[in-house]
Design a protein around this motif. Structure first.
Motif, PDB file in Angstrom:
ATOM      1  N   ILE A  87       0.843  -1.197   0.000  1.00 17.97           N
ATOM      2  CA  ILE A  87       0.000   0.000   0.000  1.00 17.97           C
ATOM      3  C   ILE A  87       0.879   1.248   0.000  1.00 17.97           C
ATOM      4  O   ILE A  87       0.587   2.229  -0.694  1.00 17.97           O
ATOM      5  N   ILE A  88       1.966   1.207   0.742  1.00 14.88           N
ATOM      6  CA  ILE A  88       2.893   2.339   0.772  1.00 14.88           C
ATOM      7  C   ILE A  88       3.514   2.543  -0.607  1.00 14.88           C
ATOM      8  O   ILE A  88       3.641   3.674  -1.090  1.00 14.88           O
ATOM      9  N   LEU A 103       1.717  10.400  -3.368  1.00 13.30           N
ATOM     10  CA  LEU A 103       1.250  10.785  -2.036  1.00 13.30           C
ATOM     11  C   LEU A 103       2.291  10.532  -0.952  1.00 13.30           C
ATOM     12  O   LEU A 103       2.183  11.065   0.149  1.00 13.30           O
ATOM     13  N   ILE A 104       3.269   9.696  -1.266  1.00 13.71           N
ATOM     14  CA  ILE A 104       4.344   9.358  -0.332  1.00 13.71           C
ATOM     15  C   ILE A 104       5.656   9.591  -1.063  1.00 13.71           C
ATOM     16  O   ILE A 104       5.781   9.259  -2.258  1.00 13.71           O
ATOM     17  N   ASP A 142      11.317   4.271   2.452  1.00 13.46           N
ATOM     18  CA  ASP A 142      11.544   2.823   2.504  1.00 13.46           C
ATOM     19  C   ASP A 142      10.226   2.157   2.924  1.00 13.46           C
ATOM     20  O   ASP A 142       9.861   2.153   4.105  1.00 13.46           O
ATOM     21  N   SER A 143       9.517   1.602   1.965  1.00 15.24           N
ATOM     22  CA  SER A 143       8.188   1.035   2.195  1.00 15.24           C
ATOM     23  C   SER A 143       8.207  -0.082   3.230  1.00 15.24           C
ATOM     24  O   SER A 143       7.312  -0.167   4.084  1.00 15.24           O
ATOM     25  N   THR A 144       9.200  -0.928   3.174  1.00 20.74           N
ATOM     26  CA  THR A 144       9.283  -2.040   4.123  1.00 20.74           C
ATOM     27  C   THR A 144       9.516  -1.527   5.536  1.00 20.74           C
ATOM     28  O   THR A 144       8.864  -1.976   6.488  1.00 20.74           O
ATOM     29  N   GLN A 145      10.416  -0.580   5.687  1.00 19.50           N
ATOM     30  CA  GLN A 145      10.694  -0.013   7.010  1.00 19.50           C
ATOM     31  C   GLN A 145       9.444   0.654   7.581  1.00 19.50           C
ATOM     32  O   GLN A 145       9.096   0.446   8.743  1.00 19.50           O
ATOM     33  N   ILE A 146       8.750   1.432   6.770  1.00 23.84           N
ATOM     34  CA  ILE A 146       7.537   2.107   7.237  1.00 23.84           C
ATOM     35  C   ILE A 146       6.477   1.081   7.622  1.00 23.84           C
ATOM     36  O   ILE A 146       5.804   1.225   8.642  1.00 23.84           O
ATOM     37  N   ALA A 147       6.342   0.037   6.827  1.00 21.14           N
ATOM     38  CA  ALA A 147       5.344  -1.000   7.132  1.00 21.14           C
ATOM     39  C   ALA A 147       5.644  -1.654   8.479  1.00 21.14           C
ATOM     40  O   ALA A 147       4.735  -1.837   9.298  1.00 21.14           O
ATOM     41  N   TRP A 148       6.911  -1.990   8.725  1.00 19.70           N
ATOM     42  CA  TRP A 148       7.263  -2.601  10.008  1.00 19.70           C
ATOM     43  C   TRP A 148       7.031  -1.624  11.155  1.00 19.70           C
ATOM     44  O   TRP A 148       6.617  -2.019  12.250  1.00 19.70           O
TER      45      TRP A 148
END
Length: 185
Positions: free
Chosen positions: A147-148, A156-157, A162-168
């Motif tokens: 989604i990120i 929008l982002i 870092d999508s993975t870092q934000i997700a975690w």
């Protein structure tokens, strides 16, 4: 304990279609894990709560571990329902919807998953559930990372995020909310 799981009503030895009986057993296992923990969720306890014999359990599952894994699948099915919150909206709105829906599940009897989830996490390695739990958690976190990534594509982002870092990190916030709920805060 604020967990208010209601056990499926059992009235006599009613014949249910196989899929319904299997689902009923899985829901009973999930409720028992939430109330008593993984180790205390024995086949005799499951059978009694489901209103069936232990032999009946083995018509639907090859082992107690398979029953527990099916219950874990149900917990993550509920988690993925939260992650799907806001589908069809832009990525930021979807992330906000996930946060609102997650918080809402903490007070809902219908979408309960926190107690059984943490019981699965706390189960000893000898239960043989860790690998499946880790895979489910990676998949759920990747769904948020996706989604990120959509948000980056939508502008929008920030593209360097870092999508993975934000997700975690988001998952960490959700876990903190879950722990606070478990503590009665």
């Amino acid at each position: 304990m604020r967990y208010h799981a209601s056990m499926p009503a059992v009235r006599g030895k009613r014949r249910l279609p196989a899929a319904q009986r299997r689902r009923q057993i899985i829901e009973v296992v999930t409720d028992l894990v939430a109330k008593h923990g993984v180790q205390a969720t024995s086949t005799s306890r499951i059978a009694a709560a489901a209103g069936v014999s232990e032999a009946t359990l083995y018509r639907y599952f090859s082992s107690r571990q398979q029953m527990l894994l099916a219950a874990m699948d149900l917990v993550y099915e509920r988690i993925f329902d939260v992650i799907r919150a806001g589908e069809g909206q832009n990525a930021l709105d979807r992330l906000r919807a996930i946060g609102r829906r997650h918080f809402g599940t903490l007070t809902s009897d219908e979408e309960r998953f926190v107690y059984p989830l943490f019981e699965f996490v706390a189960a000893p390695p000898s239960c043989g559930l860790r690998e499946a739990l880790a895979e489910h958690q990676r998949t759920a976190t990747q769904a948020i990372a996706d989604i990120i990534e959509e948000g980056k594509e939508q502008g929008l982002i920030r593209p360097d995020a870092d999508s993975t870092q934000i997700a975690w990190e988001l998952v960490g916030v959700y876990w903190t909310q879950d722990i606070s709920y478990l503590m009665g805060l």
